[in-house]
Scaffold this motif. Structure first.
Motif, mmCIF file in Angstrom:
data_model
loop_
_atom_site.group_PDB
_atom_site.id
_atom_site.type_symbol
_atom_site.label_atom_id
_atom_site.label_comp_id
_atom_site.label_asym_id
_atom_site.label_seq_id
_atom_site.Cartn_x
_atom_site.Cartn_y
_atom_site.Cartn_z
ATOM 1 N N MET A 124 0.831 -1.208 0.000
ATOM 2 C CA MET A 124 0.000 0.000 0.000
ATOM 3 C C MET A 124 0.867 1.259 0.000
ATOM 4 O O MET A 124 0.659 2.188 -0.785
ATOM 5 N N ALA A 125 1.840 1.268 0.898
ATOM 6 C CA ALA A 125 2.694 2.450 1.026
ATOM 7 C C ALA A 125 3.600 2.620 -0.183
ATOM 8 O O ALA A 125 3.794 3.736 -0.675
ATOM 9 N N GLU A 126 4.171 1.512 -0.671
ATOM 10 C CA GLU A 126 5.138 1.606 -1.760
ATOM 11 C C GLU A 126 4.493 2.088 -3.056
ATOM 12 O O GLU A 126 5.112 2.809 -3.839
ATOM 13 N N LEU A 127 3.255 1.674 -3.307
ATOM 14 C CA LEU A 127 2.564 2.150 -4.511
ATOM 15 C C LEU A 127 2.374 3.658 -4.468
ATOM 16 O O LEU A 127 2.602 4.368 -5.458
ATOM 17 N N THR A 128 1.950 4.153 -3.314
ATOM 18 C CA THR A 128 1.755 5.586 -3.172
ATOM 19 C C THR A 128 3.089 6.315 -3.252
ATOM 20 O O THR A 128 3.209 7.372 -3.874
ATOM 21 N N LEU A 148 -2.195 3.563 -9.749
ATOM 22 C CA LEU A 148 -3.061 2.542 -10.338
ATOM 23 C C LEU A 148 -2.370 1.847 -11.507
ATOM 24 O O LEU A 148 -2.480 0.625 -11.676
ATOM 25 N N THR A 149 -1.638 2.612 -12.308
ATOM 26 C CA THR A 149 -0.915 2.031 -13.442
ATOM 27 C C THR A 149 0.124 1.013 -12.974
ATOM 28 O O THR A 149 0.206 -0.098 -13.505
ATOM 29 N N PHE A 150 0.907 1.395 -11.974
ATOM 30 C CA PHE A 150 1.902 0.473 -11.428
ATOM 31 C C PHE A 150 1.246 -0.781 -10.866
ATOM 32 O O PHE A 150 1.731 -1.905 -11.060
ATOM 33 N N LEU A 151 0.131 -0.584 -10.163
ATOM 34 C CA LEU A 151 -0.578 -1.713 -9.554
ATOM 35 C C LEU A 151 -1.035 -2.702 -10.619
ATOM 36 O O LEU A 151 -0.817 -3.918 -10.490
ATOM 37 N N VAL A 152 -1.635 -2.214 -11.691
ATOM 38 C CA VAL A 152 -2.147 -3.081 -12.750
ATOM 39 C C VAL A 152 -1.013 -3.811 -13.467
ATOM 40 O O VAL A 152 -1.089 -5.025 -13.706
ATOM 41 N N ALA A 359 -3.768 -7.930 -4.303
ATOM 42 C CA ALA A 359 -3.620 -6.731 -5.136
ATOM 43 C C ALA A 359 -4.790 -5.774 -4.931
ATOM 44 O O ALA A 359 -4.616 -4.549 -4.906
ATOM 45 N N ALA A 360 -5.994 -6.326 -4.754
ATOM 46 C CA ALA A 360 -7.173 -5.490 -4.521
ATOM 47 C C ALA A 360 -7.029 -4.710 -3.225
ATOM 48 O O ALA A 360 -7.377 -3.523 -3.148
ATOM 49 N N LEU A 361 -6.513 -5.372 -2.188
ATOM 50 C CA LEU A 361 -6.312 -4.686 -0.916
ATOM 51 C C LEU A 361 -5.218 -3.631 -1.023
ATOM 52 O O LEU A 361 -5.308 -2.568 -0.407
ATOM 53 N N VAL A 366 -3.995 2.443 -1.873
ATOM 54 C CA VAL A 366 -3.686 3.608 -2.705
ATOM 55 C C VAL A 366 -4.704 4.711 -2.445
ATOM 56 O O VAL A 366 -4.360 5.879 -2.256
ATOM 57 N N ILE A 367 -5.964 4.323 -2.398
ATOM 58 C CA ILE A 367 -7.027 5.300 -2.134
ATOM 59 C C ILE A 367 -6.885 5.868 -0.729
ATOM 60 O O ILE A 367 -6.985 7.077 -0.503
ATOM 61 N N LEU A 368 -6.613 4.975 0.230
ATOM 62 C CA LEU A 368 -6.494 5.387 1.626
ATOM 63 C C LEU A 368 -5.344 6.374 1.807
ATOM 64 O O LEU A 368 -5.494 7.413 2.444
ATOM 65 N N ASN A 369 -4.191 6.052 1.230
ATOM 66 C CA ASN A 369 -3.034 6.917 1.382
ATOM 67 C C ASN A 369 -3.184 8.227 0.608
ATOM 68 O O ASN A 369 -2.474 9.185 0.883
ATOM 69 N N TYR A 370 -4.109 8.221 -0.343
ATOM 70 C CA TYR A 370 -4.332 9.440 -1.120
ATOM 71 C C TYR A 370 -5.086 10.480 -0.289
ATOM 72 O O TYR A 370 -4.891 11.682 -0.456
ATOM 73 N N VAL A 371 -5.945 10.019 0.615
ATOM 74 C CA VAL A 371 -6.801 10.952 1.354
ATOM 75 C C VAL A 371 -6.332 11.233 2.770
ATOM 76 O O VAL A 371 -6.790 12.186 3.390
#
Length: 480
Positions: A124-128, A148-152, A359-361, A366-371
């Motif tokens: 979660m943290a690394e994606l953000t 999101l691009t990296f995640l996919v 991956a879904a979690l 990503v959403i959580l760390n965005y807000v």
């Protein structure tokens, strides 16, 4: 059970002679020696070194080199203990499987879910973080789009085959290794020939000339051990690859035995060179020591280079997270400790559904760390540290129990025994307990113990509910 274990070496030899490409767990053995070696190297080089070392240098000065060296010895003890277990029985469930066998079902359940949590939260943290690093070059691109691009991309790569995962990890690790070696070579050039802006002040005496090697006392140096141990997290990832390595009997011992060399070069060596080129008082928390060193030497693209390397380290961590969480979920499912469907493999022999859930979690993160504020990253680090120390402790205790069984003649000896039997495992276990005490003393790090206690409560309740369900559905236990 003993008879099955006694038959294992012959079965492995027969499999090797027949050039089988499928492990006992039905995984494809798609990771070659080149990939396993680089995964092992990459696991020892993380964001904790590139970014976290700045704060620790400010706390401990040059003595941080010694802290990394001591912690590196302990990590090697842990890996030799894991190596003996891996060559006794190479499985992708790794630490969870050994905890289940030598400590009991609950401990396997707790270790598997804890290691899964470690990588999901870290992912979660690394994606953000990766999105923030890309923002350095492309500020107009929304961070959530990049994340999101990296995640996919990483999700699809892990879904296709283990070989693609291994190849991606190989090149991620190659970038990190090349950057560190380059930094060391440039630093040695400055020290030897005195070129660049740092040439006039670069000297080995910088390691002791400014208030000594322990400028803030030994106590302050010891308090950095929690951050140092965090930097070494993921070194145990090579253990998860056991069930998918082409020749685990050859690749795993080689990967583990070269760990001291990697620690000496990439941690002790790199930090020593940096602190000789630039005096320790010029490093501060929040600034990468590599960026500061590049700036002092006068390399204009230094910040961009380090930014790219840290981006690579973040993506490498996320890639590893998807891989390891998928294997851990499958192992839990195989032992009726998670939803059974998570144990299924797709046509390319990867745990597709388990990877998808993880991956879904991570995507939710990503959403959580965005807000939420950036403090979320501090909490993530705390969770990862607590989970990592737990995993290492389970490896050590399982190894100690295994050695007792070998000495008693109840289990076959491993072909890769740890030096001095279980002595070094006891030493490493005592060291980890000391680190926990240091974490409890430090008010800024104490949150990891609270997180650990809360997670322990969740696991205990989850285990009780699981056992209750199994007691009412007796056939569920037999589905394995």
């Amino acid at each position: 059970m003993s008879q099955t274990r006694d038959d294992r070496p012959q079965a492995v030899d027969a499999a090797t002679q027949a050039s089988e490409t499928v492990s006992e767990e039905n995984y494809a053995r798609g990771l070659g020696s080149r990939q396993v070696q680089m995964i092992a190297i990459g696991g020892a080089i993380g964001v904790g070194l590139f970014l976290g070392a700045g704060a620790n240098i400010e706390k401990a000065g040059p003595s941080l080199i010694l802290m990394y060296a001591v912690a590196g010895v302990i990590v090697f003890f842990i890996m030799r203990a894991l190596g003996e277990l891996l060559l006794y029985r190479p499985v992708s469930g790794s630490f969870a499987e050994y905890a289940r066998e030598f400590l009991g079902p609950f401990w396997g359940f707790a270790t598997g879910w804890t290691y899964w949590l470690l990588w999901v939260v870290t992912g979660m943290a690394e994606l953000t973080a990766a999105a923030i690093y890309v923002n350095y070059w492309f500020p107009a691109v929304p961070q959530w789009v990049t994340a999101l691009t990296f995640l996919v991309v990483l999700f699809v790569a892990n879904l296709i085959s283990v070989k693609i995962f291994g190849e991606i990890e190989f090149w991620f690790s190659m970038v990190k290794v090349t950057a560190l070696i380059g930094m060391i070579v440039v630093g040695l050039g400055v020290l030897t020939f005195g070129f660049s802006q740092a040439g006039d002040t670069a000297s080995a005496s910088n390691l002791w000339a400014f208030d000594g090697f322990f400028p803030k006392g030994i106590g302050s140096s010891l308090m950095t051990l929690q951050g140092v141990m965090f930097a070494y997290l993921a070194v145990e990832l090579v253990g998860v690859t056991a069930g998918e390595s082409e020749e685990p009997e050859k690749t795993l011992p080689k990967a583990i035995n070269t760990l001291p060399f990697r620690i000496i070069v990439f941690y002790v060596g790199a930090l020593s060179v940096i602190l000789m080129v630039v005096k320790w008082t010029e490093f501060h928390a929040g600034v990468s020591p590599f960026v500061a060193a590049f700036a002092k030497i006068g390399i204009p693209a230094g910040a961009a280079i380090v930014n790219f390397v840290v981006l690579t380290a973040a993506l490498s961590s996320c890639n590893s997270g998807m891989y390891s969480t998928g294997r851990m979920l499958r192992d839990l499912a195989a032992n009726d400790e998670a939803w059974k469907a998570l144990g299924r493999l797709n046509s390319s022999r990867t745990p597709a559904l388990a990877i998808t859930v993880s991956a879904a979690l991570m995507g939710f993160g990503v959403i959580l760390n965005y807000v939420v504020p950036e403090k979320a990253f501090g909490y993530v680090t705390s969770v990862a540290t607590a989970a990592g120390i737990w995993t290492w402790m389970m490896i050590l205790v399982s190894h100690i129990r295994y050695r007792r069984q070998v000495v008693a003649g109840r289990l076959p000896a491993s072909s890769f025994p740890a030096p001095c039997g279980s002595l070094f495992s006891w030493i490493a276990l005592a060291f980890l307990l000391m680190v926990i005490v240091l974490i409890a003393i430090d008010p800024n790090a104490r949150i990891s113990l609270f997180v650990g206690a809360g997670w322990a409560a969740v696991l205990t309740i989850g285990w009780a509910l699981l056992r209750n369900r199994q007691s009412h559905t007796p056939h569920a236990v037999n589905n394995d």
